[in-house]
Scaffold this motif. Structure first.
Motif: not given
Length: 197
Positions: A176-181
């Motif tokens: 899952k994509k997050t703001s930091s990776g």
């Protein structure tokens, strides 16, 4: 009509299926393992007990080109299974039955493969009844996420003197994509029982 899934491999992406919040779907990665444990051949007949959204029913039909019986006690699930099989253009290959497995099973013919994904607490009875509907050499797969079901499924399969009983626990994590990776999110572990009659 163009086929939505014209590959030989199982594991149709979940997003290809219509979904409803309270109707379960067996996730694509788990579905691939279930299908492989069944050791299907073209022309096999199959039974999907607790069909939910119909994802396993669809995979069974596409793999076997045979007749598949799909059972669920939830009318919403039955309607969703019908909708999904129509979407894949394979509704005519299924007999979709609204009712309790223990009421429906005695009226059905024997089959070559059985998947049990839901048992409403009557696990042992349903598994034993299902095994009685399995052709000699046929395969059964039971999946569970509940400890109580796991215990009852193991007991029923051992009591039924199945051959090649295999128990596998599968834990899948998806990116899952997050703001930091990108992070991996784990899904519920699933126990997959399989055996041969």
């Amino acid at each position: 009509m163009e086929m939505i899934w014209n590959y030989k491999t199982p594991g149709i992406p979940d997003e290809f299926f219509d979904r409803i919040d309270n109707v379960p779907i067996t996730k694509e990665d788990i579905r691939s393992i279930i299908i492989s444990k069944l050791r299907l051949k073209e022309g096999f007949t199959a039974l999907d007990i607790g069909c939910g959204s119909g994802s396993i029913t669809a995979e069974l039909i596409l793999q076997t080109k045979g007749k598949v019986y799909a059972i669920d006690m939830d009318k919403v699930a039955i309607d969703l299974t019908e909708k999904n099989l129509t979407k894949f253009g394979i509704l005519n290959d299924a007999t979709i039955i609204h009712g309790l497995a223990q009421d429906v099973l005695p009226k059905l013919p024997n089959v070559d493969a059985i998947v049990i994904g839901g048992t409403t607490g009557e696990t042992e009875q349903i598994i034993k009844l299902a095994i009685s509907k399995l052709n000699e050499g046929g395969r059964i797969v039971v999946t569970s996420i509940l400890i109580e079901t796991i215990y009852n499924a193991l007991k029923a399969m051992q009591d039924s003197e199945l051959q090649e009983i295999d128990i596998t626990q599968v834990t899948i994590a998806k990116a899952k994509k997050t703001s930091s990776g990108t992070m991996m999110i784990s899904r519920n572990p699933v126990i997959i029982f399989s055996g041969t009659k």
